[in-house]
Design a protein around this motif. Structure first.
Motif, PDB file in Angstrom:
ATOM      1  N   UNK A   9       0.863  -1.177   0.000  1.00 57.51           N
ATOM      2  CA  UNK A   9       0.000   0.000   0.000  1.00 57.51           C
ATOM      3  C   UNK A   9       0.898   1.225   0.000  1.00 57.51           C
ATOM      4  N   UNK A  10       0.552   2.228  -0.828  1.00 59.49           N
ATOM      5  CA  UNK A  10       1.374   3.446  -0.866  1.00 59.49           C
ATOM      6  C   UNK A  10       0.496   4.681  -0.962  1.00 59.49           C
ATOM      7  N   UNK A  11       1.025   5.779  -0.413  1.00 59.01           N
ATOM      8  CA  UNK A  11       0.314   7.061  -0.435  1.00 59.01           C
ATOM      9  C   UNK A  11       0.791   7.879  -1.633  1.00 59.01           C
ATOM     10  N   UNK A  12      -0.163   8.436  -2.361  1.00 54.53           N
ATOM     11  CA  UNK A  12       0.143   9.277  -3.516  1.00 54.53           C
ATOM     12  C   UNK A  12       0.686  10.599  -3.011  1.00 54.53           C
ATOM     13  N   UNK A  13       1.930  10.924  -3.361  1.00 55.02           N
ATOM     14  CA  UNK A  13       2.586  12.129  -2.853  1.00 55.02           C
ATOM     15  C   UNK A  13       1.891  13.406  -3.291  1.00 55.02           C
ATOM     16  N   UNK A  14       1.315  13.419  -4.493  1.00 54.79           N
ATOM     17  CA  UNK A  14       0.665  14.630  -5.007  1.00 54.79           C
ATOM     18  C   UNK A  14      -0.665  14.908  -4.318  1.00 54.79           C
ATOM     19  N   UNK A  15      -1.294  13.873  -3.812  1.00 57.33           N
ATOM     20  CA  UNK A  15      -2.607  14.026  -3.178  1.00 57.33           C
ATOM     21  C   UNK A  15      -2.596  13.274  -1.854  1.00 57.33           C
ATOM     22  N   UNK A  16      -2.194  13.939  -0.797  1.00 58.85           N
ATOM     23  CA  UNK A  16      -2.118  13.304   0.515  1.00 58.85           C
ATOM     24  C   UNK A  16      -3.458  12.681   0.858  1.00 58.85           C
ATOM     25  N   UNK A  17      -3.393  11.567   1.550  1.00 59.43           N
ATOM     26  CA  UNK A  17      -4.544  10.799   2.013  1.00 59.43           C
ATOM     27  C   UNK A  17      -5.179   9.958   0.904  1.00 59.43           C
ATOM     28  N   UNK A  18      -4.596   9.916  -0.292  1.00 60.89           N
ATOM     29  CA  UNK A  18      -5.033   8.997  -1.343  1.00 60.89           C
ATOM     30  C   UNK A  18      -4.050   7.834  -1.331  1.00 60.89           C
ATOM     31  N   UNK A  19      -4.585   6.631  -1.152  1.00 55.48           N
ATOM     32  CA  UNK A  19      -3.745   5.438  -1.072  1.00 55.48           C
ATOM     33  C   UNK A  19      -4.072   4.478  -2.199  1.00 55.48           C
ATOM     34  N   UNK A  20      -3.027   3.772  -2.654  1.00 57.34           N
ATOM     35  CA  UNK A  20      -3.168   2.856  -3.780  1.00 57.34           C
ATOM     36  C   UNK A  20      -2.345   1.595  -3.541  1.00 57.34           C
ATOM     37  N   UNK A  21      -2.697   0.561  -4.293  1.00 56.43           N
ATOM     38  CA  UNK A  21      -1.868  -0.622  -4.461  1.00 56.43           C
ATOM     39  C   UNK A  21      -1.623  -0.729  -5.961  1.00 56.43           C
ATOM     40  N   UNK A  22      -0.384  -0.870  -6.365  1.00 49.91           N
ATOM     41  CA  UNK A  22      -0.061  -1.018  -7.784  1.00 49.91           C
ATOM     42  C   UNK A  22      -0.253  -2.465  -8.205  1.00 49.91           C
ATOM     43  N   UNK A  80       0.626   6.736 -15.885  1.00 49.79           N
ATOM     44  CA  UNK A  80       1.114   7.185 -17.193  1.00 49.79           C
ATOM     45  C   UNK A  80       2.566   6.798 -17.485  1.00 49.79           C
ATOM     46  N   UNK A  81       3.446   6.834 -16.511  1.00 43.66           N
ATOM     47  CA  UNK A  81       4.864   6.570 -16.769  1.00 43.66           C
ATOM     48  C   UNK A  81       5.168   5.084 -16.942  1.00 43.66           C
ATOM     49  N   UNK A  82       4.509   4.228 -16.162  1.00 42.09           N
ATOM     50  CA  UNK A  82       4.851   2.802 -16.175  1.00 42.09           C
ATOM     51  C   UNK A  82       3.814   1.935 -16.870  1.00 42.09           C
ATOM     52  N   UNK A  83       2.567   2.408 -16.933  1.00 43.22           N
ATOM     53  CA  UNK A  83       1.497   1.620 -17.532  1.00 43.22           C
ATOM     54  C   UNK A  83       0.876   0.609 -16.598  1.00 43.22           C
ATOM     55  N   UNK A  84       1.431   0.457 -15.383  1.00 42.53           N
ATOM     56  CA  UNK A  84       0.786  -0.457 -14.439  1.00 42.53           C
ATOM     57  C   UNK A  84      -0.480   0.204 -13.899  1.00 42.53           C
ATOM     58  N   UNK A  85      -1.446  -0.621 -13.563  1.00 42.44           N
ATOM     59  CA  UNK A  85      -2.704  -0.100 -13.038  1.00 42.44           C
ATOM     60  C   UNK A  85      -2.569   0.210 -11.551  1.00 42.44           C
ATOM     61  N   UNK A  86      -3.287   1.241 -11.129  1.00 42.73           N
ATOM     62  CA  UNK A  86      -3.307   1.645  -9.725  1.00 42.73           C
ATOM     63  C   UNK A  86      -4.702   1.379  -9.166  1.00 42.73           C
ATOM     64  N   UNK A  87      -4.750   0.687  -8.041  1.00 42.81           N
ATOM     65  CA  UNK A  87      -6.002   0.373  -7.358  1.00 42.81           C
ATOM     66  C   UNK A  87      -6.160   1.313  -6.171  1.00 42.81           C
ATOM     67  N   UNK A  88      -7.181   2.191  -6.180  1.00 39.19           N
ATOM     68  CA  UNK A  88      -7.402   3.037  -5.017  1.00 39.19           C
ATOM     69  C   UNK A  88      -7.964   2.216  -3.856  1.00 39.19           C
ATOM     70  N   UNK A  89      -7.459   2.487  -2.659  1.00 44.09           N
ATOM     71  CA  UNK A  89      -7.927   1.785  -1.458  1.00 44.09           C
ATOM     72  C   UNK A  89      -8.473   2.842  -0.502  1.00 44.09           C
TER      73      UNK A  89
END
Length: 97
Positions: free
Chosen positions: A9-22, A63-72
C-alpha cells in the motif's frame, strides 16, 4: 477474469490521504489485453476483495509505467488495519467484460 496478488500500500505524494496498491506488471499487461469498450483515462471497472472487505471501483493506468493503480479507500484501510507500506493481498475481478 480474476487476479490475485500481493503488493505494498502506498500514499500518492501529489494528493495526501489517497492510497493505492499497484497492480504488478504481469497482471497489468494481462488486463490491458482484455477486449472491452474504451473508457475515460483507460479505467477498468473491477470488484476487489481485500481481507474481509469487498467493493467495486476502477483501476487506472499510471502514465509513466502503464501499471494499473487500485485506489484503497480509508474505510477499507481502517477495517483491515493497513498502513502505508503494508503488504496487501488483493483479489481483483474484472467486471463489464
Amino acid at each position: 477474469m480474476d487476479f490475485t496478488f500481493t503488493a505494498p500500500l502506498w500514499e500518492w505524494e501529489s494528493r495526501a490521504a489517497w492510497y493505492f496498491v499497484s497492480v504488478p506488471e504481469e497482471e497489468s499487461a494481462d488486463i490491458r489485453e482484455v477486449p472491452r469498450m474504451p473508457s475515460g483515462f483507460g479505467a477498468v471497472r473491477v470488484r476487489v476483495t481485500v481481507g474481509t472487505s469487498t467493493w467495486e471501483t476502477s483501476i487506472f493506468p499510471e502514465s509513466a509505467t502503464g501499471v494499473y493503480m487500485l485506489p484503497v479507500k480509508k474505510a477499507v484501510r481502517v477495517a483491515e488495519g493497513f498502513d502505508d507500506g503494508d503488504p496487501v493481498t488483493v483479489h481483483l475481478e474484472l467486471v463489464d467484460l
